[in-house]
Scaffold this active site. Structure first.
Site, short mmCIF file in Angstrom:
data_model
loop_
_atom_site.label_atom_id
_atom_site.label_comp_id
_atom_site.label_asym_id
_atom_site.label_seq_id
_atom_site.Cartn_x
_atom_site.Cartn_y
_atom_site.Cartn_z
N ARG A 29 -12.60 7.55 5.25
CA ARG A 29 -12.50 8.33 6.82
C ARG A 29 -12.33 9.54 6.54
O ARG A 29 -11.55 10.20 7.10
CB ARG A 29 -11.27 7.55 7.43
CG ARG A 29 -11.29 6.07 7.61
CD ARG A 29 -10.05 5.49 8.13
NE ARG A 29 -8.67 5.93 7.43
CZ ARG A 29 -8.33 5.02 6.53
NH1 ARG A 29 -8.89 3.99 6.52
NH2 ARG A 29 -7.16 5.24 5.86
N THR A 74 -6.68 -12.09 -8.72
CA THR A 74 -5.66 -10.86 -9.10
C THR A 74 -5.03 -11.04 -10.29
O THR A 74 -4.36 -12.46 -10.57
CB THR A 74 -4.47 -11.09 -7.92
OG1 THR A 74 -5.12 -10.75 -6.76
CG2 THR A 74 -3.47 -10.01 -8.20
N ASP A 79 -4.94 -6.00 -9.19
CA ASP A 79 -5.43 -6.32 -7.82
C ASP A 79 -7.03 -6.08 -7.90
O ASP A 79 -7.43 -5.16 -7.24
CB ASP A 79 -4.89 -5.74 -6.75
CG ASP A 79 -5.53 -6.16 -5.49
OD1 ASP A 79 -5.87 -7.32 -5.23
OD2 ASP A 79 -5.22 -5.30 -4.56
N TYR A 138 -13.38 -5.58 6.48
CA TYR A 138 -11.91 -5.08 6.47
C TYR A 138 -11.61 -4.80 8.09
O TYR A 138 -10.21 -4.76 8.22
CB TYR A 138 -11.36 -4.07 5.36
CG TYR A 138 -11.18 -2.65 5.70
CD1 TYR A 138 -12.64 -2.16 5.68
CD2 TYR A 138 -10.12 -2.24 6.09
CE1 TYR A 138 -12.40 -0.78 6.12
CE2 TYR A 138 -10.36 -0.82 6.46
CZ TYR A 138 -11.39 -0.04 6.41
OH TYR A 138 -11.34 1.23 6.75
N HIS A 144 -2.43 7.66 -3.37
CA HIS A 144 -3.48 6.63 -3.51
C HIS A 144 -3.68 6.40 -1.91
O HIS A 144 -5.27 6.42 -1.61
CB HIS A 144 -2.86 4.91 -3.94
CG HIS A 144 -3.96 3.91 -3.50
ND1 HIS A 144 -5.20 3.88 -4.21
CD2 HIS A 144 -3.84 2.79 -2.65
CE1 HIS A 144 -5.86 2.78 -3.62
NE2 HIS A 144 -4.99 2.34 -2.79
N TYR A 200 0.65 -1.23 0.17
CA TYR A 200 0.16 -0.01 -0.08
C TYR A 200 0.81 1.13 -0.05
O TYR A 200 0.91 2.06 0.83
CB TYR A 200 -0.81 -0.11 1.36
CG TYR A 200 -1.82 0.72 1.56
CD1 TYR A 200 -2.95 0.88 0.67
CD2 TYR A 200 -2.07 1.64 2.73
CE1 TYR A 200 -4.19 1.71 0.86
CE2 TYR A 200 -3.07 2.42 2.92
CZ TYR A 200 -4.22 2.39 2.02
OH TYR A 200 -5.33 3.17 2.28
N THR A 236 -1.57 0.07 -5.13
CA THR A 236 -2.06 0.95 -6.30
C THR A 236 -1.35 2.11 -6.50
O THR A 236 -0.81 2.75 -5.59
CB THR A 236 -3.60 1.54 -6.02
OG1 THR A 236 -4.44 0.24 -5.49
CG2 THR A 236 -4.18 2.14 -7.14
N GLN A 240 -15.36 -5.40 0.43
CA GLN A 240 -14.00 -5.02 1.43
C GLN A 240 -14.53 -4.10 2.48
O GLN A 240 -13.93 -4.17 3.75
CB GLN A 240 -13.17 -4.37 0.38
CG GLN A 240 -11.70 -3.72 1.02
CD GLN A 240 -11.08 -2.96 -0.03
OE1 GLN A 240 -11.37 -2.95 -1.35
NE2 GLN A 240 -9.79 -2.44 0.38
#
Lengths: 403, 403
Positions: A134, A247, A223, A234, A125, A120, A336, A230
């Site tokens: 959030r 994937t 991906d 998650y 991203h 990540y 990403t 998700q």
């Protein structure tokens, strides 16, 4: 004239020679290299080049597995032998005669995936996702600049470019009601760069300086992500079914050694790093690669991998610093890839800002997430020698309705 | 007198016959079954029992891989053939003569792990962790009763019982300062039940009613956890380096068919479930198994697996409902098993309430997390036929200092 000149329009091809696993109608899968629009048998080329029997043996196989189990010296020898063969004018006629057009082969996964880690590592991203998921909170979590956040994905559902992707089903959140079960309504892609690993490290702890001894090559990676599934699942243990259905990876692995011309410095680090991640004195491990995201033939984004905050060397050092072992065929992806502009974002979640800002296609259609029948292709271009561009193997997949 | 009666003190052994991969000083690994304190060559037993050539072929191998790739009918035939052989008085003398004492063998991983999923299926554990990590908030996340939360772990660091576990290093949170790098200060265990999967499901979507067609057997599992590393890294993508350094599994796999006497109803469900998880009309998929946690020879907890809210059948249905494929050698674990009492908790995080309530050992020592040199053994006992107890293969590991 060499085989390389015969089979490619640009000289770049002869030094690139990405690896893949191919079969013709009659035969079993074999390890090959791509030259222009043709595939060449890797072991046959090495025999011509007079390579050592061991090097021929590890390529006279179905895929990259045996070569990945060797070390960087073997990787370099094999690549050099292949380049030598296709550059030799004396061998050109035979090689060209034996080359198989891509249209006549089936391509398979180029290696057997051991463990798969998805990172990540791109700040644009991660910040965008933070703002979307959030709102009102800091876009990055407090750990983000201290370590490259990653998690294990499902190795068994990594599929070769060209494999259809059925829309996954699962539990989707509903605004004021309990979750409902059904097909994902927010199916997305993630444009990433994947790194194929080899040369076993039975005690882990691979320092930054040894990254090139274990990173064999690169593949474009999609991906696929079901954002609704998700989002519900998650917290607190991370993505699971929202990712594990598929994937896609390109069927051609670009050897790391072919990307020396694309090496650039990563973004400036603004938080002090632990020694095992501190790359301020290391050679540059970012790459000047642009990933084009092509939806049904239309380029909808150009994501600049070079903007990615955490490098592949840091990711490898991080994932093994706790003593986790490395096996040949281990694989990780960058996360990403996005740049600062809308036209540089690497997934539809970002491009359409969580679906709130639809993207208008050339035909006037507005889209948010993927529809059944949509085909997404990732194309990668890296800086090559002499100011040229080196094309990475493309990664494509079409969404089909849920089974 | 049969070989089973010769080699075991309780008749239970003859019907249990867990599978393992063993080697003697001279030989290569072979698939065997355990009978009391001896190992028997599985293929040799099947030959005596007059088994079909195919069934002999899939056991005349190093481990369970080939058998896992077959189907439940083959699993049942092979198990029945083995039971038949060790129960036959006429064969007893030869079998006993060929039995190898456990003290003379090295035990290996009983199967090659494909993908590894770790669940979080026990309500006592999840509630305790929620209270410890997120005080003042609801102990369970809103999704917890709607689906069995899980994530992928690192398959390549699953190790057989008996393997030493070096203390992992990583970034640890500090109260008012940036994180520091070093050896974990909060190394913990997680006592779990693991499920070994087989019979490929290339389209996933395994319904509850087909769970027994894919769950081959059970192994006790210790999901070693570095709580400090985990705490710093796990938001938002879940645990990674806090878990990936090592997961220990027992070297003996108990076939599912041997646990029929231990089947019990799972806890009452208090939230309506999606059809694919609704087991109200299904046969019971909880098991009456107690896991003893033994620290340096002293039993410190007895964790009752039967209290686990989500069953293995639900976990399997969940992890494939999105179309994720299943490969032979896929493996998942239940999540930490805890009961309502302190003496039933499945990890030191819970037993010592995050370190705030040390555990006093028999020798008067207070401990919170694991120290270098500590040896932890999981022993499992399940209800067996005729009111007896069936002993699962133990799972042990000793902590050594960081490399």
């Amino acid at each position: 004239m060499s085989a390389a000149e015969h089979l490619t329009t640009a000289g770049l091809g002869a030094t690139h020679l990405p690896y893949g696993s191919y079969s013709t109608a009659a035969g079993v899968p074999k390890l090959g290299v791509r030259l222009g629009d043709h595939v060449l048998d890797a072991a046959a080329l090495l025999r011509r080049a007079g390579a050592a029997p061991d090097d021929i043996a590890v390529t006279d196989t179905a895929n990259l597995d045996a070569l990945l189990a060797r070390d960087r010296a073997a990787w370099d020898r094999v690549h050099a032998g292949l380049v030598h063969a296709v550059s030799d004018p004396a061998a050109a006629e035979s090689i060209v005669a034996e080359a198989v057009p891509l249209t006549e082969v089936t391509l398979h996964l180029p290696f057997t995936v051991a463990d798969y880690v998805d990172f990540y590592g791109n700040e644009f991203h991660a910040s965008n996702v933070g703002r979307i998921f959030r709102p009102g909170q800091p876009p990055l979590t407090p750990n983000w600049k201290h370590l490259p956040i990653g998690y294990h994905g499902r190795a068994g559902t990594i599929v070769p470019s060209g494999t259809e992707v059925p829309r996954p089903r699962g539990l989707r959140p509903e605004p004021d009601d309990p979750p409902t079960f059904g097909s994902s309504r927010r199916l997305d892609i993630e444009a990433e760069v994947g790194f194929v690993l080899g040369s076993p490290a039975p005690q882990g702890q691979i320092p930054l300086t040894a990254a090139a001894d274990h990173i064999f090559g690169l593949v474009l990676t999609n991906d696929w992500s079901a954002r609704d599934i998700q989002a519900f699942e998650y917290v607190p243990l991370g993505p699971f079914l929202g990712k594990s259905f598929a994937t896609s990876i390109a069927t051609w692995v670009t050897p790391l050694a072919c990307l020396d011309h694309a090496r650039i410095a990563p973004p400036q680090r603004d938080t002090p790093l632990a020694d095992y991640l501190d790359d301020s004195a290391a050679p540059p491990w970012a790459f000047d690669i642009v990933i084009e995201i092509v939806l049904n033939g239309e380029v909808v984004s150009r994501a600049p991998y070079g903007t990615t905050y955490w490098t592949a060397a840091q990711m490898l050092s991080h994932m093994t610093v706790n003593g986790a072992t490395l096996r040949p065929g281990d694989f990780f992806a960058s996360g990403t890839v996005s740049g600062p502009e809308r036209g540089q974002r690497g997934c539809f979640l970002e491009i359409t800002w969580g679906g709130a800002e639809p993207l208008t296609l050339a035909d006037g259609t507005d889209i948010t997430f993927l529809r059944d029948g949509d085909e997404v292709t990732l194309r990668g271009k890296a800086s090559g020698p002499d100011g040229g561009l080196l094309a990475l193997g493309e990664c494509t997949g079409r969404v089909v309705s849920a089974r």
